[in-house]
Each structure stands twice: as structure tokens, then as C-alpha cells.
Design a protein around this motif. Sequence first.
Motif, PDB file in Angstrom:
ATOM      1  N   ARG A  85       5.635  -8.789   5.044  1.00 54.02           N
ATOM      2  CA  ARG A  85       5.774 -10.209   5.358  1.00 54.02           C
ATOM      3  C   ARG A  85       4.946 -11.067   4.406  1.00 54.02           C
ATOM      4  O   ARG A  85       5.319 -12.188   4.061  1.00 54.02           O
ATOM      5  CB  ARG A  85       5.369 -10.461   6.804  1.00 54.02           C
ATOM      6  N   SER A  98       5.777  -0.602  11.386  1.00 54.35           N
ATOM      7  CA  SER A  98       4.608  -0.801  12.233  1.00 54.35           C
ATOM      8  C   SER A  98       4.014  -2.180  11.930  1.00 54.35           C
ATOM      9  O   SER A  98       4.350  -2.802  10.925  1.00 54.35           O
ATOM     10  CB  SER A  98       3.570   0.289  11.975  1.00 54.35           C
ATOM     11  N   ARG A  99       3.108  -2.633  12.779  1.00 57.81           N
ATOM     12  CA  ARG A  99       2.533  -3.969  12.590  1.00 57.81           C
ATOM     13  C   ARG A  99       1.848  -4.119  11.241  1.00 57.81           C
ATOM     14  O   ARG A  99       2.001  -5.120  10.561  1.00 57.81           O
ATOM     15  CB  ARG A  99       1.502  -4.256  13.681  1.00 57.81           C
ATOM     16  N   ARG A 100       1.075  -3.125  10.883  1.00 55.63           N
ATOM     17  CA  ARG A 100       0.308  -3.212   9.641  1.00 55.63           C
ATOM     18  C   ARG A 100       1.221  -3.266   8.416  1.00 55.63           C
ATOM     19  O   ARG A 100       1.047  -4.101   7.528  1.00 55.63           O
ATOM     20  CB  ARG A 100      -0.632  -2.019   9.556  1.00 55.63           C
ATOM     21  N   SER A 101       2.200  -2.377   8.370  1.00 56.27           N
ATOM     22  CA  SER A 101       3.121  -2.353   7.228  1.00 56.27           C
ATOM     23  C   SER A 101       4.009  -3.587   7.202  1.00 56.27           C
ATOM     24  O   SER A 101       4.304  -4.129   6.138  1.00 56.27           O
ATOM     25  CB  SER A 101       3.975  -1.086   7.275  1.00 56.27           C
ATOM     26  N   ARG A 131       3.174  -6.490   8.272  1.00 52.40           N
ATOM     27  CA  ARG A 131       2.326  -7.593   7.816  1.00 52.40           C
ATOM     28  C   ARG A 131       2.245  -7.608   6.292  1.00 52.40           C
ATOM     29  O   ARG A 131       2.278  -8.672   5.667  1.00 52.40           O
ATOM     30  CB  ARG A 131       0.930  -7.450   8.426  1.00 52.40           C
ATOM     31  N   GLU A 132       2.158  -6.428   5.684  1.00 50.30           N
ATOM     32  CA  GLU A 132       2.105  -6.361   4.215  1.00 50.30           C
ATOM     33  C   GLU A 132       3.416  -6.842   3.600  1.00 50.30           C
ATOM     34  O   GLU A 132       3.410  -7.600   2.625  1.00 50.30           O
ATOM     35  CB  GLU A 132       1.826  -4.927   3.759  1.00 50.30           C
ATOM     36  N   SER A 191       0.843  -1.197   0.000  1.00 52.78           N
ATOM     37  CA  SER A 191       0.000   0.000   0.000  1.00 52.78           C
ATOM     38  C   SER A 191       0.880   1.249   0.000  1.00 52.78           C
ATOM     39  O   SER A 191       2.079   1.188   0.310  1.00 52.78           O
ATOM     40  CB  SER A 191      -0.914  -0.004   1.223  1.00 52.78           C
ATOM     41  N   ALA A 204       2.378   1.853   3.454  1.00 49.09           N
ATOM     42  CA  ALA A 204       3.526   0.995   3.752  1.00 49.09           C
ATOM     43  C   ALA A 204       4.761   1.467   2.988  1.00 49.09           C
ATOM     44  O   ALA A 204       5.868   1.486   3.537  1.00 49.09           O
ATOM     45  CB  ALA A 204       3.215  -0.452   3.409  1.00 49.09           C
ATOM     46  N   GLU A 229       6.085   4.520   4.711  1.00 44.33           N
ATOM     47  CA  GLU A 229       6.758   4.173   5.962  1.00 44.33           C
ATOM     48  C   GLU A 229       8.126   3.545   5.696  1.00 44.33           C
ATOM     49  O   GLU A 229       9.094   3.840   6.389  1.00 44.33           O
ATOM     50  CB  GLU A 229       5.892   3.221   6.777  1.00 44.33           C
TER      51      GLU A 229
END
Length: 123
Positions: free
Chosen positions: A113, A105-108, A110-111, A32, A35, A38
Motif C-alpha cells: 500500500r 497479511s497486514r504487514r505485507s 502495508r508495504e 521486503s 513481502a 508472500e
Amino acid sequence: MPRRRPGHVRAELPPRRRTSQQRTVDGPSGLSRAALAEILHIERTRNYLWAGGTAEALRRWRTFVREPGHRLWDERTNGGCLIWACCGDPFEAREFLESVMRALSRRSARELRALVEPLDDLY
């Protein structure tokens, strides 16, 4: 001399081409915009990362995992100068990706990963 109205001045100018307002972010595709932004911020602010390093590391890990003889890697014969950005140590590239995922961050993370784990499963 009377002042010319700004609308008249602009009307006499040649038409401007509209360019995309979207800034191009050099990073791995499939993420995204948040991401990517970041990752760009982290690459600029951390002294152990560099601009474009994440995209390069992902590309290097992807090409290593997808080539047929990827299990035959020997760093003594394939290494060269032992700097992965120069000569291509794929395990250093994978460690680089892990350090980026830990800084995100966790969200980025996760993407990112989600892009890396299928390659890990292939290996």
C-alpha cells in the motif's frame, strides 16, 4: 582396489563458482523479502492471480498515473480486447492490486500500500 578418500576426490575436481544463494523473486521492487515471498505464495495459490501479475499491475498503474494525459482514458478507444494484462486497462490493474492487498497479511499489505497510495494520490 582401495577406496579413495572423499577429500582427495574433491581436491581433483575443478573449482566451483559460488553462486548467490538468494533466490530471485519476481515482484515489485521496494518491498521486503518477506513481502515478496508472500506475494509469490499468494500468486501461486489463488486462482484469480498469476505469477508476476502484481509486478505487472503495479507497473501498468504507475505508467498510467505518470503519463500526462492519464485522465483522458476511454476504455472504448484505448481498450482493445478489454483484458488488462494484454491491452492495458489501468483500472483493472488497480483492482488487481487491491485484491492482492486484501489477500496479504497486514504487514505485507502495508508495504504494498505504501507503493500504491502515492500513485493514487497523483491520480
